[in-house]
Design an enzyme around this catalytic site. Structure first.
Site, PDB file in Angstrom:
ATOM      1  N   SER A  92      58.079  25.260  50.671  1.00 36.35           N
ATOM      2  CA  SER A  92      58.126  26.579  50.524  1.00 36.35           C
ATOM      3  C   SER A  92      58.909  27.320  48.918  1.00 36.35           C
ATOM      4  O   SER A  92      59.337  26.491  48.960  1.00 36.35           O
ATOM      5  CB  SER A  92      59.329  26.415  51.578  1.00 36.35           C
TER       6      SER A  92
ATOM      7  N   ARG B 141      64.246  32.645  56.165  1.00 38.09           N
ATOM      8  CA  ARG B 141      64.145  31.602  57.071  1.00 38.09           C
ATOM      9  C   ARG B 141      65.283  30.776  57.339  1.00 38.09           C
ATOM     10  O   ARG B 141      66.661  30.609  55.862  1.00 38.09           O
ATOM     11  CB  ARG B 141      63.218  30.466  56.808  1.00 38.09           C
TER      12      ARG B 141
ATOM     13  N   ASP C 213      49.115  28.055  53.119  1.00 39.75           N
ATOM     14  CA  ASP C 213      50.525  27.938  53.175  1.00 39.75           C
ATOM     15  C   ASP C 213      50.029  26.461  55.167  1.00 39.75           C
ATOM     16  O   ASP C 213      51.473  25.085  55.191  1.00 39.75           O
ATOM     17  CB  ASP C 213      51.202  28.839  54.506  1.00 39.75           C
TER      18      ASP C 213
ATOM     19  N   TYR D 280      62.693  38.847  60.415  1.00 33.29           N
ATOM     20  CA  TYR D 280      62.216  37.864  58.851  1.00 33.29           C
ATOM     21  C   TYR D 280      60.629  37.038  59.135  1.00 33.29           C
ATOM     22  O   TYR D 280      61.229  36.245  59.460  1.00 33.29           O
ATOM     23  CB  TYR D 280      63.320  38.192  58.094  1.00 33.29           C
TER      24      TYR D 280
ATOM     25  N   LYS E  87      55.302  29.297  61.320  1.00 39.74           N
ATOM     26  CA  LYS E  87      56.612  28.236  61.159  1.00 39.74           C
ATOM     27  C   LYS E  87      56.099  27.533  62.586  1.00 39.74           C
ATOM     28  O   LYS E  87      56.311  26.271  62.840  1.00 39.74           O
ATOM     29  CB  LYS E  87      57.090  28.302  60.548  1.00 39.74           C
TER      30      LYS E  87
ATOM     31  N   ARG F 231      58.995  39.528  49.843  1.00 37.13           N
ATOM     32  CA  ARG F 231      57.078  38.248  50.438  1.00 37.13           C
ATOM     33  C   ARG F 231      55.712  39.710  50.590  1.00 37.13           C
ATOM     34  O   ARG F 231      55.845  41.059  50.718  1.00 37.13           O
ATOM     35  CB  ARG F 231      57.020  37.850  50.840  1.00 37.13           C
TER      36      ARG F 231
ATOM     37  N   HIS G  79      52.548  21.009  56.494  1.00 36.47           N
ATOM     38  CA  HIS G  79      52.346  22.311  56.081  1.00 36.47           C
ATOM     39  C   HIS G  79      51.717  21.753  54.468  1.00 36.47           C
ATOM     40  O   HIS G  79      52.332  22.252  53.116  1.00 36.47           O
ATOM     41  CB  HIS G  79      54.243  22.404  55.092  1.00 36.47           C
TER      42      HIS G  79
ATOM     43  N   CYS H  26      56.718  26.602  46.347  1.00 34.63           N
ATOM     44  CA  CYS H  26      57.242  25.625  45.383  1.00 34.63           C
ATOM     45  C   CYS H  26      54.971  25.632  45.293  1.00 34.63           C
ATOM     46  O   CYS H  26      54.973  24.410  43.880  1.00 34.63           O
ATOM     47  CB  CYS H  26      57.226  24.005  45.962  1.00 34.63           C
TER      48      CYS H  26
HETATM   49  P1  GTP Z   1      55.854  29.115  50.623  1.00 37.18           P
HETATM   50  O1  GTP Z   1      55.151  30.726  50.985  1.00 37.18           O
HETATM   51  O2  GTP Z   1      56.818  29.324  50.922  1.00 37.18           O
HETATM   52  O3  GTP Z   1      55.294  27.893  51.917  1.00 37.18           O
HETATM   53  O4  GTP Z   1      55.431  29.125  49.300  1.00 37.18           O
HETATM   54  P2  GTP Z   1      53.992  28.445  48.027  1.00 37.18           P
HETATM   55  O5  GTP Z   1      54.620  26.991  48.336  1.00 37.18           O
HETATM   56  O6  GTP Z   1      52.895  28.819  48.786  1.00 37.18           O
HETATM   57  O7  GTP Z   1      55.152  29.190  46.496  1.00 37.18           O
HETATM   58  P3  GTP Z   1      53.897  29.712  45.223  1.00 37.18           P
HETATM   59  O8  GTP Z   1      52.011  29.885  45.436  1.00 37.18           O
HETATM   60  O9  GTP Z   1      53.828  31.137  46.083  1.00 37.18           O
HETATM   61  O10 GTP Z   1      55.216  29.864  44.439  1.00 37.18           O
HETATM   62  C1  GTP Z   1      55.899  30.139  44.191  1.00 37.18           C
HETATM   63  C2  GTP Z   1      57.035  30.006  43.057  1.00 37.18           C
HETATM   64  O11 GTP Z   1      56.310  29.098  42.335  1.00 37.18           O
HETATM   65  C3  GTP Z   1      56.557  31.108  41.860  1.00 37.18           C
HETATM   66  O12 GTP Z   1      57.512  32.048  41.549  1.00 37.18           O
HETATM   67  C4  GTP Z   1      55.328  30.804  41.375  1.00 37.18           C
HETATM   68  O13 GTP Z   1      55.488  30.947  39.737  1.00 37.18           O
HETATM   69  C5  GTP Z   1      56.151  28.701  41.026  1.00 37.18           C
HETATM   70  N1  GTP Z   1      55.098  27.829  40.746  1.00 37.18           N
HETATM   71  C6  GTP Z   1      53.991  28.487  41.346  1.00 37.18           C
HETATM   72  N2  GTP Z   1      52.728  27.374  40.667  1.00 37.18           N
HETATM   73  C7  GTP Z   1      53.579  26.631  39.688  1.00 37.18           C
HETATM   74  C8  GTP Z   1      53.233  25.645  38.380  1.00 37.18           C
HETATM   75  O14 GTP Z   1      52.128  25.282  38.385  1.00 37.18           O
HETATM   76  N3  GTP Z   1      54.248  25.659  37.809  1.00 37.18           N
HETATM   77  C9  GTP Z   1      55.042  25.927  37.691  1.00 37.18           C
HETATM   78  N4  GTP Z   1      56.452  26.291  36.519  1.00 37.18           N
HETATM   79  N5  GTP Z   1      55.737  27.060  38.101  1.00 37.18           N
HETATM   80  C10 GTP Z   1      54.899  27.131  39.488  1.00 37.18           C
HETATM   81  C1  SPV Z   2      57.892  29.180  53.950  1.00 40.94           C
HETATM   82  O1  SPV Z   2      59.008  29.549  53.591  1.00 40.94           O
HETATM   83  O2  SPV Z   2      57.503  27.819  54.205  1.00 40.94           O
HETATM   84  C2  SPV Z   2      57.089  30.789  54.389  1.00 40.94           C
HETATM   85  C3  SPV Z   2      57.647  31.624  54.374  1.00 40.94           C
HETATM   86  O3  SPV Z   2      55.262  30.330  54.529  1.00 40.94           O
HETATM   87  S1  SPV Z   2      58.212  32.057  56.174  1.00 40.94           S
HETATM   88  O4  SPV Z   2      56.815  32.413  56.628  1.00 40.94           O
HETATM   89  O5  SPV Z   2      59.207  32.683  55.959  1.00 40.94           O
HETATM   90  O6  SPV Z   2      58.504  30.382  56.860  1.00 40.94           O
HETATM   91 MN    MN Z   3      55.385  27.962  53.805  1.00 44.40          MN
END
Ligand code: GTP
Ligand code: SPV
Ligand code: MN
Length: 605
Positions: free
Chosen positions: A268, A77, A293, A217, A226, A385, A246, A270
């Site tokens: 994002s 993004r 999400d 992308y 989004k 992704r 979100h 996290c």
């Molecule tokens: P978006 O799709 O971007 O909105 O992200 P999301 O919030 O769904 O993030 P996602 O669950 O894919 O986590 C992204 C990163 O955080 C990855 O590299 C994970 O390994 C890391 N992560 C997720 N949960 C934990 C946790 O409980 N502890 C730690 N240390 N890292 C974590």
């Molecule tokens: C985020 O960035 O929070 C995502 C990926 O979930 S995107 O759809 O590219 O915004």
């Molecule tokens: Mn997201």
């Protein structure tokens, strides 16, 4: 001018007129009306393979799946190229880029003129949420990218059935997208057409329109996600008295079979996807996925908030996803998936950092270069992704498509904080919870272009996604709390899985062990759970969190649950600056919450 057209054009007059006008302006060679069929999806994959955009993966290892690499200038993004074009700048607020609708329409109109020459213009009618659900919403995306069509097939509900529900209504979000790379006669296409130095992701909330140019992308191009489900929908939600957030949505079942539904707003990359499908380490407990999400929440007849997942797929972060960290995500993406900016193995499968303990001996990396362990580069892009259907998730909850949604008992707010913020803290009241959401901060990640690891305020994990003035958004949340009796409101929690030791390692093991925190939250929702009131909120007592079998360093739990009074007082100074941005739009109630926090911290010194 009549353009060769395939599929069934809609009879909806507003839609038909808009599509015709757009075709006249963008000048595509062909128009295709999408029906959302499996045959259409396969055709998109075939076109991408033919164009060199995609490589089919091995049919045994990754059936029905493709590998795609984007232009290195188009990988995430672009927040600095994202605009909220409300009639008045005051409505966009201090956290959004703004241009007047007229000025932006002029810019976009110029860019769009002839921008689809040599390409097909696809018309994608889609539903965010189960088709026909009272919480769902309809949009139409016009795009010149087959990659976008294929991704929208997985991420939303596409096709004729959506047009049937829409009928002749003009209640749909209009999204126009172009990769911004017209083709001259006979000019060969590039594998990832885009206009990397000229991107615009623009929103016209007053007329429920989106116009996106130059990027193919993720959230820049899949307009249902989004742009529609958060930026436009947050404005609709403000106007109509609901919430577009979100947030992940999960179903939590205790050993006795009792259920609570929980949402979680983390910025994002996290941890939403990971929490939404975690495998509890606490025996007898179960987590099932509703969404990973986005959550749309409306009031039910019983006065509780009901949530749906407006999406139909996961667009998940690949790096870090492994059979150890998130097996359910990997199992979801075992087939029928699109892998973007990962690395390719010699036997036709994908790989990314930490997918396996042992790195493969050789790979083709995400920028088409040979890669081997120790070469000093990452094989996959940090924001690589996978796009994968939610229904393939082994722990998808049976009710994940229930049109009435699921009643929410608790909401989590969280981010990446190396210090200060404890493992979990319960808000005293809804208003205090809104305060905690408004002061959330987190380290930036690779999900957006720019520096990674910089601490910034990201209220409600909505900083890049709120379609109006953030101060008004806080006020909307406060008002929502007055719409029902307090005991029917979800309880609010501030969590942090990312606190680090002085040596730099994570103090909390995270992932499946986050179920220990979920268990305490479940107990609190039941009126139990050992807790103690502190200056910042209600925390578990050391015995409140089930630590049986937990692999944590000695003293880690005490540190994770410690109220760092000096750290919080310093935090209050930063909150002053953060709040100052909203000026007179900052609700008085939040000013009072901050003053109350300061007072309690001073008193506990
Ligand atoms: P978006 O799709 O971007 O909105 O992200 P999301 O919030 O769904 O993030 P996602 O669950 O894919 O986590 C992204 C990163 O955080 C990855 O590299 C994970 O390994 C890391 N992560 C997720 N949960 C934990 C946790 O409980 N502890 C730690 N240390 N890292 C974590
Ligand atoms: C985020 O960035 O929070 C995502 C990926 O979930 S995107 O759809 O590219 O915004
Ligand atoms: Mn997201």
């Amino acid at each position: 001018m009549s353009v060769p057209t395939t599929g069934s054009p809609a009879s909806n007059p507003t839609l038909a007129t808009w599509v015709e006008a757009t075709a006249n302006h963008c000048q595509p060679d062909r128009i295709h009306w999408c029906d959302g069929s499996p045959g259409e999806y396969q055709e998109m994959l075939r076109l991408m393979v033919q164009a060199g955009t995609a490589i089919p993966l091995d049919e045994e290892k990754r059936p029905g799946s493709i590998f795609v690499r984007s232009d290195p200038g188009d990988v995430a993004r672009v927040e600095d190229r994202t605009f909220i074009c409300s009639a008045s700048q005051a409505d966009a607020g201090p956290t959004n880029n703004w241009k007047s609708p007229d000025e932006m329409r002029a810019i976009m109109g110029q860019l769009y003129a002839g921008c689809m020459k040599g390409r097909t213009m696809y018309v994608i009618p889609y539903s965010m949420g189960p088709v026909g659900s009272p919480i769902a919403g309809i949009g139409v995306e016009i795009t010149d990218s087959a990659y976008v069509v294929a991704n929208m097939h997985t991420m939303t509900r596409v096709g004729t059935k959506v047009l049937d529900v829409l009928g002749d209504s003009d209640h749909f979000v209009r999204g126009l997208h172009s990769v911004g790379a017209p083709l001259k006669d006979g000019q060969p296409d590039s594998p990832w057409p885009c206009d990397p130095t000229n991107k615009y992701i623009t929103h016209f909330p007053d007329t429920r329109e989106i116009q996106s140019y130059g990027s193919g992308y993720g959230g820049n191009a899949l307009l249902g996600k989004k742009c529609h489900a958060l930026r436009i929908a947050s404005v609709q939600a403000r106007d109509e008295g609901w919430l577009a957030e979100h947030m992940l949505i999960l179903k939590l079942t205790n050993p006795e079979g009792k259920v609570h539904y929980v949402t979680g707003a983390f910025p994002s990359a996290c941890g939403k996807t990971n929490l939404a499908m975690l495998i509890p380490t606490v025996p007898g407990w179960k987590v099932e996925t509703i969404g990973d999400d986005i959550a749309w929440m409306k009031w039910g007849p019983d006065g509780r908030l009901y949530a749906i997942n407006p999406e139909a797929g996961f667009f998940g972060v690949a790096p870090g996803t492994s059979m150890q960290s998130n097996p359910n995500a990997l199992l979801t993406a075992r087939a029928n998936s699109i892998f973007t900016n990962c690395a390719l193995t010699p036997d036709g499968d994908v790989w990314w950092e930490q997918m396996t303990e042992k790195e493969p001996a050789s790979l083709m990396d995400w920028i088409r270069r040979p890669w081997h362990p120790g070469c000093g580069r990452k094989a996959s892009h940090p924001n690589a992704r996978f796009t994968t259907p939610a229904r393939q998730c082994p722990v998808i909850a049976p009710e994940w498509e229930d049109p009435k949604g699921v009643p929410i008992s608790a909401m989590l707010f969280g981010g990446r904080r190396a210090g200060v913020v404890p493992l979990v803290c319960e808000a005293f009241t809804w208003q205090h919870g809104v305060f905690l959401g408004s002061i959330m901060s987190s380290e930036t990640t690779a999900a957006a272009a720019g520096k990674v690891g910089e601490l910034r305020f990201d209220p409600f994990a909505m900083l890049p996604f709120c379609g109006y003035h953030m101060g008004d958004y806080f006020a909307h949340w406060l008002r929502m709390g007055g719409r029902t009796s307090p005991e029917k409101l979800p309880r609010i929690y501030y969590v942090n899985w990312f606190r680090r030791s002085p040596e730099g390692g994570f103090l909390w093991p995270g992932y499946g062990d986050n179920s220990r925190v979920l268990k305490w939250i479940f107990e609190r929702c039941e009126g139990r759970g050992e807790a103690v009131q502190t200056a910042i909120g209600t925390l578990p007592t050391p015995a409140g969190i089930d630590t049986a079998g937990l692999d944590a360093a000695p003293g880690a739990m005490e540190e994770l649950l410690r109220v760092d009074v000096d750290g919080w007082l310093a935090n209050c100074e930063q909150i002053d600056t953060h709040y100052a941005r909203f000026a007179e739009k900052l609700p008085q109630a939040l000013r009072e919450e901050l003053a109350g926090l300061r007072q309690r911290l001073q008193a506990s010194r």
